[in-house]
Design a protein around this motif. Structure first.
Motif, short mmCIF file in Angstrom:
data_model
loop_
_atom_site.label_atom_id
_atom_site.label_comp_id
_atom_site.label_asym_id
_atom_site.label_seq_id
_atom_site.Cartn_x
_atom_site.Cartn_y
_atom_site.Cartn_z
N ARG A 312 29.84 34.14 39.95
CA ARG A 312 28.68 34.95 40.29
C ARG A 312 27.36 34.19 40.42
O ARG A 312 26.49 34.56 41.20
N ASP A 313 27.19 33.09 39.68
CA ASP A 313 25.85 32.55 39.53
C ASP A 313 25.38 31.63 40.67
O ASP A 313 24.18 31.48 40.88
N ASP A 314 26.30 30.99 41.38
CA ASP A 314 25.91 30.15 42.52
C ASP A 314 26.20 30.94 43.80
O ASP A 314 27.33 31.05 44.24
N GLU A 315 25.15 31.49 44.37
CA GLU A 315 25.32 32.40 45.51
C GLU A 315 26.05 31.76 46.67
O GLU A 315 26.85 32.40 47.36
N ALA A 316 25.81 30.47 46.89
CA ALA A 316 26.43 29.79 48.04
C ALA A 316 27.94 29.60 47.85
O ALA A 316 28.66 29.39 48.83
N LEU A 317 28.40 29.71 46.61
CA LEU A 317 29.82 29.49 46.33
C LEU A 317 30.56 30.77 45.95
O LEU A 317 31.75 30.71 45.61
N GLN A 318 29.90 31.91 46.01
CA GLN A 318 30.52 33.16 45.58
C GLN A 318 31.72 33.54 46.44
O GLN A 318 32.57 34.32 46.00
N TRP A 319 31.84 33.00 47.64
CA TRP A 319 32.94 33.34 48.54
C TRP A 319 34.29 32.83 48.04
O TRP A 319 35.34 33.35 48.41
N ARG A 320 34.26 31.82 47.17
CA ARG A 320 35.52 31.13 46.84
C ARG A 320 36.47 32.01 46.02
O ARG A 320 37.68 32.04 46.30
N TYR A 321 35.96 32.70 45.01
CA TYR A 321 36.85 33.50 44.17
C TYR A 321 37.51 34.64 44.95
O TYR A 321 38.74 34.81 44.89
N LEU A 341 35.66 35.29 29.34
CA LEU A 341 34.31 35.44 28.80
C LEU A 341 33.99 34.38 27.75
O LEU A 341 34.86 34.00 26.95
N TRP A 342 32.75 33.94 27.76
CA TRP A 342 32.23 33.12 26.68
C TRP A 342 31.43 34.01 25.73
O TRP A 342 31.15 35.18 26.03
N GLU A 343 31.08 33.45 24.58
CA GLU A 343 30.35 34.21 23.58
C GLU A 343 29.03 34.73 24.17
O GLU A 343 28.32 34.01 24.87
N GLY A 344 28.78 36.02 23.93
CA GLY A 344 27.55 36.63 24.42
C GLY A 344 27.66 37.22 25.81
O GLY A 344 26.66 37.73 26.34
N GLU A 345 28.86 37.18 26.42
CA GLU A 345 29.00 37.67 27.79
C GLU A 345 29.71 39.03 27.89
O GLU A 345 29.95 39.51 28.99
N GLY A 351 29.47 45.23 34.99
CA GLY A 351 28.95 44.81 36.28
C GLY A 351 29.97 44.02 37.08
O GLY A 351 30.07 44.17 38.30
N LEU A 352 30.73 43.18 36.40
CA LEU A 352 31.76 42.40 37.09
C LEU A 352 32.89 43.29 37.59
O LEU A 352 33.46 43.05 38.66
N ARG A 353 33.21 44.33 36.83
CA ARG A 353 34.24 45.28 37.28
C ARG A 353 33.76 46.02 38.53
O ARG A 353 34.54 46.26 39.46
N GLU A 354 32.49 46.39 38.56
CA GLU A 354 31.94 47.07 39.74
C GLU A 354 32.00 46.15 40.96
O GLU A 354 32.37 46.58 42.06
N VAL A 365 41.25 41.96 34.51
CA VAL A 365 41.54 41.81 33.09
C VAL A 365 40.43 40.92 32.54
O VAL A 365 40.11 39.88 33.13
N ALA A 366 39.83 41.28 31.44
CA ALA A 366 38.68 40.54 30.93
C ALA A 366 38.75 40.43 29.42
O ALA A 366 39.26 41.32 28.73
N GLY A 367 38.23 39.33 28.90
CA GLY A 367 38.18 39.19 27.46
C GLY A 367 37.68 37.82 27.04
O GLY A 367 37.74 36.86 27.81
#
Length: 505
Positions: A312-321, A341-345, A351-354, A365-367
């Protein structure tokens, strides 16, 4: 009738399994009760940095722990790490982390049972035979490189005083070497010996000379007696894990040994296979080399791991996933996004599910698998379990054997990297390198087009510049290398190193 226990022996803190012997017994006695485990392929988003993974091993361990908590007989097959990278501290271990760890991570991260060292010793002994052959007038060049587990750029190109003038040689990291590929692909000791014999030692008056013409091959296979046996360890939760085969999916095969996966399938209902780096690397090679060319099992499902920061964080690379997820779905493989997920995320998940829903993904699947282990996934596996319990299994499609090498490379560029054939370009010297490879294959009585194509590329990019606009992305082809024993032809593209120096942290 002997069971798997009869082919298993204690080896320090882990166990080693004579998979060759066990599978041969099953072949000779088809009435022996066995399972036919389904494959789940764990791959990942292309990492932002070559030295940073997305958490495939951690996910693989958490996934089998969660499946077993749901009453499913699941096991994992992992690749061995490269000590040269792991020990330097730049990539962490290759044994998971936190609650998603192996029971003896120090063994995995620091050489396991010496398999990598044995392969290193065996290939270096082959080079020594080649140097001796120069003294005897049987060779005038050495083509097989020496190998090392410790990276050193000063050794990429070396000159050896062979007694009859200086002989140029090379050195590469052990996981990238041809002998590692032979171990990954071989399903019997006889096949392994044949492949080693077919390795090109060098040339004499511009004609290739094979190792089977220079030495008795038992000298090499004896070194590999234990190295060809998968290691059996377990997660901290007690789930079985087999570790065997080569890392470095960007510059080699980067997949577990075929024999370790085949063996695990006979013992478990679900086998989770880890492939190296991203879906453009290890998954591409599992599907297009292991499955299409060497009859490995096609996955019943796939899990594509990403970190929130990578996706999500590098807009130019978001196409890859999305590209990776959609590519696997187009192959008929039910593909499940996995957000590591890392601690605090934790608050990022809604938002990622949306975002995933907007992209038409299956529900992610997230955790935080480091913190929570398999417990984080157990309640989220209904859709994956439904797929695994269905009868339908997709098929791999046609092999590319016999197809022109350049056409295969262009096919890979389009399907694995998203670059159409017209934007696959050739660097100066590539055509000559390809012609030389065709000539070498022809001199061996083979057709280069019958070799499996192994892309050698950067681990952190899919194209020459992933940040470019889609219509501007290109793939540059650089050189070609024949590995006759392994049965693969390497085609270098984008950027890559076979003796990388990791950042020590």
């Amino acid at each position: 009738m002997a069971t798997i226990d009869d082919f298993t022996s204690q080896y320090g803190l882990v166990k080693k399994i004579d998979a060759f012997g066990y599978l041969n017994q099953l072949k000779q006695n088809p009435n022996i009760t066995r399972k036919h485990g389904k494959i789940v392929l764990v791959t990942a988003d292309t990492p932002l940095k070559a030295s940073r993974g997305e958490g495939k091993t951690t996910t693989t361990i958490a996934l089998i722990d969660a499946l077993r908590a749901r009453g499913i007989d699941a096991a994992a097959v992992l690749r061995q790490p490269s000590m040269g990278i792991t020990a330097a501290g730049s990539k962490g271990g290759a044994s998971g982390g936190g609650k998603s760890s192996l029971s003896h991570p120090e063994l995995i991260d620091w050489g396991l049972c010496g398999e990598m060292a044995a392969i290193e010793a065996a290939q270096n002994l082959l080079v020594s035979f080649a140097e001796k052959a120069i003294d005897e007038g049987k060779l005038d060049t050495v083509l097989v490189p020496r190998v090392s587990e410790v990276p050193s750029r000063s050794l990429r190109s070396i000159v050896v005083d062979a007694g009859k003038g200086d002989v140029p040689e090379r050195m590469v990291l052990t996981p990238t070497c041809e002998l590692m590929q032979i171990v990954v692909l071989s399903r019997s000791m006889q096949e392994l010996e044949t492949r080693v014999g077919n390795m090109v030692a060098g040339t004499l008056q511009d004609k290739p000379v094979l190792f089977k013409d220079l030495t008795e091959l038992w000298r090499i296979t004896n070194i590999l007696t234990d190295a060809v046996k998968p290691a059996l360890t377990e997660t901290v939760a007690g789930s079985p894990v087999y570790v065997h085969g080569g890392p470095f999916a960007n510059v080699s095969l980067g997949i577990p040994t075929l024999v370790s996966v085949e063996m695990a399938q006979t013992l478990h209902d679900v086998v989770v296979v880890e492939a190296g780096y991203g879906a453009d690397a290890g998954a591409q090679k599992w599907l297009d080399i292991a499955c299409r060319e060497y009859d490995a099992p096609w996955p019943s499902a796939a899990v594509v791991v990403t970190r929130a920061t990578t996706w999500r964080d590098d807009e130019a690379l978001q196409w890859r996933y999305p590209f990776h997820v959609n590519r696997l779905e187009k192959l008929g493989i039910p593909t499940f996004p996995m957000i590591n997920l890392w601690e605090g995320e934790d608050d990022l998940v809604p938002g990622l599910r949306e975002l995933a829903a907007e992209l038409g993904f299956r529900t992610p699947v997230a955790g935080n698998l480091f913190r929570d282990g398999g417990e984080a996934l157990a309640s989220q596996l209904d859709a994956i379990i439904d797929v695994l319990q269905a009868d339908a299994v997709p098929t791999p499609g046609a092999s590319h054997a016999g197809e022109d090498v350049l056409e295969t490379v262009r096919w890979i560029a389009q399907h694995a990297y998203g670059v159409p054939a017209q934007r696959v370009v050739e660097r100066d010297g590539f055509a000559q390198s390809l012609d030389e490879a065709r000539g070498l294959a022809s001199a061996l009585g083979k057709d280069l087009n019958d070799f499996a194509v192994c892309a050698v590329k950067s681990p952190a990019t899919m194209t020459d510049n992933d940040a470019a606009a889609e219509q501007d992305r290109t793939i540059t082809l650089k050189k070609v290398e024949v590995r006759a024993g392994a049965g693969v032809v390497h085609v270098n593209l984008t950027s890559s190193l076979t003796t990388p120096m990791p950042k020590i942290v």
